[in-house]
Scaffold this active site. Structure first.
Site, short mmCIF file in Angstrom:
data_model
loop_
_atom_site.label_atom_id
_atom_site.label_comp_id
_atom_site.label_asym_id
_atom_site.label_seq_id
_atom_site.Cartn_x
_atom_site.Cartn_y
_atom_site.Cartn_z
N GLU A 117 0.84 -1.22 0.00
CA GLU A 117 0.00 0.00 0.00
C GLU A 117 0.87 1.27 0.00
O GLU A 117 0.54 2.28 -0.63
CB GLU A 117 -0.91 0.03 1.23
N THR A 173 19.73 -39.89 1.45
CA THR A 173 19.72 -39.21 0.14
C THR A 173 21.04 -38.48 -0.08
O THR A 173 21.58 -38.46 -1.18
CB THR A 173 18.53 -38.22 0.08
N ARG A 208 19.06 -23.51 -8.75
CA ARG A 208 19.91 -23.16 -9.91
C ARG A 208 18.99 -22.91 -11.10
O ARG A 208 18.62 -23.82 -11.82
CB ARG A 208 20.88 -24.31 -10.19
N VAL A 220 11.80 -40.99 4.40
CA VAL A 220 11.36 -39.69 4.95
C VAL A 220 9.93 -39.39 4.48
O VAL A 220 9.07 -39.02 5.27
CB VAL A 220 12.33 -38.57 4.52
N HIS A 221 9.68 -39.64 3.20
CA HIS A 221 8.31 -39.40 2.69
C HIS A 221 7.32 -40.25 3.48
O HIS A 221 6.24 -39.79 3.86
CB HIS A 221 8.24 -39.75 1.20
N1 LIG Z 1 16.57 -38.10 -9.80
C1 LIG Z 1 15.68 -37.05 -9.81
C2 LIG Z 1 15.46 -36.32 -8.64
N2 LIG Z 1 16.15 -36.69 -7.52
C3 LIG Z 1 15.96 -36.08 -6.37
C4 LIG Z 1 16.99 -36.25 -5.30
O1 LIG Z 1 17.19 -37.65 -5.12
C5 LIG Z 1 18.32 -35.64 -5.74
O2 LIG Z 1 19.29 -35.93 -4.75
C6 LIG Z 1 18.27 -34.13 -5.78
O3 LIG Z 1 17.18 -33.67 -6.54
C7 LIG Z 1 19.55 -33.62 -6.44
O4 LIG Z 1 19.55 -32.24 -6.20
P1 LIG Z 1 20.68 -31.30 -6.89
O5 LIG Z 1 22.03 -31.92 -6.58
O6 LIG Z 1 20.47 -29.96 -6.27
O7 LIG Z 1 20.38 -31.31 -8.37
N3 LIG Z 1 14.59 -35.30 -8.65
C8 LIG Z 1 13.92 -34.93 -9.79
O8 LIG Z 1 13.13 -34.00 -9.79
N4 LIG Z 1 14.11 -35.64 -10.96
C9 LIG Z 1 14.99 -36.68 -11.00
O9 LIG Z 1 15.15 -37.26 -12.06
ZN LIG Z 2 0.93 -2.71 5.93
#
Ligand SMILES: Nc1c(/N=C/[C@@H](O)[C@H](O)[C@H](O)COP(=O)(O)O)[nH]c(=O)[nH]c1=O
Ligand SMILES: [Zn+2]
Length: 360
Positions: free
Chosen positions: A52, A196, A207, A294-295
């Site tokens: 505002e 992971t 990125r 984790v999920h």
């Molecule tokens: N294998 C894949 C993913 N995998 C997800 C996670 O297992 C990866 O560790 C994480 O995205 C890597 O992050 P970075 O190093 O910052 O690029 N996630 C996706 O969306 N598509 C995929 O095909």
């Molecule tokens: Zn305000």
């Protein structure tokens, strides 16, 4: 232009700032008189002017007798900047259109009340659904003191996130992965389990060609078994590690002074504990990238607000491949988490589903 159209302009300049205003909500404002736009503004970053203020500064003295369209109830309390409700009264506006009220108990309805007491007409609810959606994470956090949780999975058509050897590069393609980085920019923090990190050594940074904010990286690592050379320990993006009672965190902290280690007094780290801790640290939105165990914990405890499911047109096969959600199977199908699809979109060759818990 109709009243809705002017509120849509305010919403679009607010939606453009999502990811850069936390811990504040994203807000837009438009000042209009005799069908002429005199000022447009959005809140750009915490501590700076509210929407505002920008719009009224542009309108100047012509604001007298004008209407203002604001995507969130004008503030009435002294935060880092003077209350916008007072500013609107000072500028003698004729009418205020408010898309949605602020759920913050300190503000809820007070801003509207102050305006009406000053004789200014106020109408609430124009484009309310879109305005509420815009700040769903902020509203959830204010009301629950826990982060809004988005689970993110990228899987093959047959539900796998990695081969039996752990290979997962890549499942989804460039367009889907860019969408993931947009979500990293939008969320305050990103969470993964240490497995992971050990398996993928991910950067978990944003990125994007056009840049973007890095989320705070949160690693669940009960026994502090993360590898020394892990990217998340050795670059300049923020990292927190949540560990159990045993690890010797002093020597770890000496080696990694920039990493915040949060040590619990138990090794049985519950999802509730994690969300309470992150809420106390002011983290309003959490992007959970996995892995499957984790999920499983977030799903089993029903502690998520939405799921982003990326599905690649690939079939991997293999009962021994890693499936999107691990953990233990419930006994009966009726124990499944009931959700509803809120959006389906094609991203290059992949599809992205967004689902939310069923209201019932
Ligand atoms: N294998 C894949 C993913 N995998 C997800 C996670 O297992 C990866 O560790 C994480 O995205 C890597 O992050 P970075 O190093 O910052 O690029 N996630 C996706 O969306 N598509 C995929 O095909
Ligand atoms: Zn305000």
């Amino acid at each position: 232009m109709t009243h809705d159209d002017y509120m849509k302009v305010a919403l679009s300049v607010a939606e453009a700032t999502v990811g850069q205003t936390s811990p504040n909500p994203s807000v837009g404002a438009v000042v209009v008189k005799n069908r002429k736009i005199l000022g447009i503004g959005s809140h750009l970053e915490p501590g700076k002017e509210h929407a505002e203020v920008h719009a009224l500064k542009q309108a100047g003295s012509s604001a007298e007798g004008a209407d203002i369209y604001v995507t969130l109830e004008p503030c009435s309390h002294y935060g880092k900047t003077p209350p916008c409700a007072d500013l609107i009264i000072e500028h003698k506006l004729r009418k205020v259109y408010v898309a949605c009220l602020d759920p913050n108990p300190a503000v809820a309805g007070k801003g509207v009340e102050k305006l009406r007491q000053a004789g200014i007409e106020v109408e609430v609810g124009l484009q309310e659904t879109r305005a509420t959606e815009l700040n769903s994470k902020f509203f959830h956090f204010i009301q629950s003191k826990r982060p809004y949780v988005t689970l993110k999975v990228a899987m093959t058509l047959d539900g796998k996130t990695a081969t039996s050897t752990g290979d997962s590069r890549w499942i989804t393609s460039e367009k889907a992965r860019i969408d993931v980085h947009k979500q990293r920019h939008i969320h305050d923090a990103i969470l993964v389990g240490v497995n992971t990190v050990l398996k993928d050594n991910p950067h978990l940074t944003t990125r994007l060609p056009q840049g973007g904010k890095n989320p705070i990286r949160v690693i669940l690592d009960t026994h502090l078994k993360i590898q020394e050379h892990a990217f998340v320990l050795n670059d300049d993006a923020p990292t927190k590690i949540i560990c159990g009672s045993n690890p010797d965190i002093e020597s770890f902290k000496l080696k990694h002074p920039n990493v915040q280690v949060i040590q619990l007094t138990t090794d049985d780290i519950t999802t509730e504990d994690v969300l309470d801790i992150l809420g106390e640290q002011g983290i309003q939105s959490l992007y959970v990238e996995g892995g499957s165990t984790v999920h499983a914990t977030f799903i089993e405890r029903r502690l998520f607000n939405e799921c982003h499911w990326y599905i690649a047109p690939k079939l991997l096969g293999g009962a021994d491949a890693i499936s999107a959600v691990g953990g233990k199977s419930p006994t009966f199908m009726k124990e499944a988490a009931l959700l509803e699809f809120t959006s389906v979109e094609q991203l290059g060759q992949d599809i992205k589903l967004i689902v939310r818990p069923n209201k019932e």
